[in-house]
Design a protein around this motif. Structure first.
Motif, PDB file in Angstrom:
ATOM      1  N   GLU A   9       0.972  -1.355  -0.128  1.00  0.00           N
ATOM      2  CA  GLU A   9       0.100  -0.490  -0.251  1.00  0.00           C
ATOM      3  C   GLU A   9       1.300   0.587   0.032  1.00  0.00           C
ATOM      4  O   GLU A   9       2.198   1.146  -0.016  1.00  0.00           O
ATOM      5  N   SER A  35      -7.617   9.911   5.757  1.00  0.00           N
ATOM      6  CA  SER A  35      -6.875   8.598   4.859  1.00  0.00           C
ATOM      7  C   SER A  35      -6.297   7.748   6.044  1.00  0.00           C
ATOM      8  O   SER A  35      -6.427   6.808   5.858  1.00  0.00           O
ATOM      9  N   ARG A  39      -7.602   4.474   7.689  1.00  0.00           N
ATOM     10  CA  ARG A  39      -6.296   2.975   7.559  1.00  0.00           C
ATOM     11  C   ARG A  39      -6.620   2.987   9.441  1.00  0.00           C
ATOM     12  O   ARG A  39      -5.772   1.948   9.267  1.00  0.00           O
ATOM     13  N   ARG A  42      -8.995   0.343   9.971  1.00  0.00           N
ATOM     14  CA  ARG A  42      -8.809  -0.783   8.924  1.00  0.00           C
ATOM     15  C   ARG A  42      -7.540  -1.783  10.186  1.00  0.00           C
ATOM     16  O   ARG A  42      -7.812  -2.986  10.402  1.00  0.00           O
ATOM     17  N   ARG A  43      -6.323  -1.338  10.649  1.00  0.00           N
ATOM     18  CA  ARG A  43      -5.569  -1.944  11.199  1.00  0.00           C
ATOM     19  C   ARG A  43      -6.329  -2.339  12.285  1.00  0.00           C
ATOM     20  O   ARG A  43      -5.344  -2.780  12.811  1.00  0.00           O
TER      21      ARG A  43
END
Length: 182
Positions: A9, A35, A39, A42-43
């Protein structure tokens, strides 16, 4: 043969530069915040999934346990209430409750006062799984925020809460799943 990983990514900086190249009206500060939040979310979800998996439950099962705990003692809700709180269809909630009842995390009984109504109740085992997941999450979250001072944590919490309120006010249906919006 092991699967070959795809390209890494791009860094946030690379992503923002590419966006600016393609969309000149982009505010790089806004994009960096959005962003980074995306991220991070998600992590964090991946990390939480790993933790709950070690307990033998899924994140979705943990969400049901959490909803029951948040309802307060005696930790009971109807399947419809659970489905609404989790943004699920009644059918999806029924399948989840079936699985969790067979695992001993919840019970499902008819309401004695209204035999049509079903009550889902947290079991002692379900509460213990929830508590263990909370213990694990607390360690992860403390580690995540270790570089922030108490004042920075407070300020960040307040700012994120303001952003959350903005989304909740302007997108009141955004608590559900994306499939609900189609």
């Amino acid at each position: 043969m092991p699967e070959t990983p795809g390209p890494a990514e791009p860094s946030l900086e690379e992503q923002i530069a590419a966006y600016q190249r393609e969309f000149q009206d982009l505010d790089p500060q806004v994009e960096q915040v959005v962003s980074a939040l995306s991220r991070l979310n998600r992590r964090m979800n991946v990390a939480y999934s790993r933790q709950t998996a070690t307990l033998g439950i899924s994140n979705t099962e943990w969400e049901v346990l959490k909803a029951l705990v948040l309802s307060g003692a005696p930790y009971q809700l109807g399947p419809g209430d659970l489905a609404k709180r989790l943004g699920l269809t009644p059918a999806a909630m029924t399948h989840r409750i079936d699985r969790m009842a067979s695992e001993g995390l919840v019970t499902r009984e008819r309401d004695e006062a209204n035999r049509v109504r079903v009550i889902v109740e947290l079991t002692a085992e379900g509460r213990e799984k929830w508590l263990e997941a909370m213990r694990m999450a607390s360690v992860f979250e403390e580690d995540l925020l270790q570089d922030l001072s108490s004042a920075e944590r407070g300020a960040l919490g307040e700012m994120l809460t303001r952003l959350l309120r903005r989304v909740e006010e302007t997108q009141p249906d955004a608590g559900g799943r994306l499939s609900d919006l189609e």
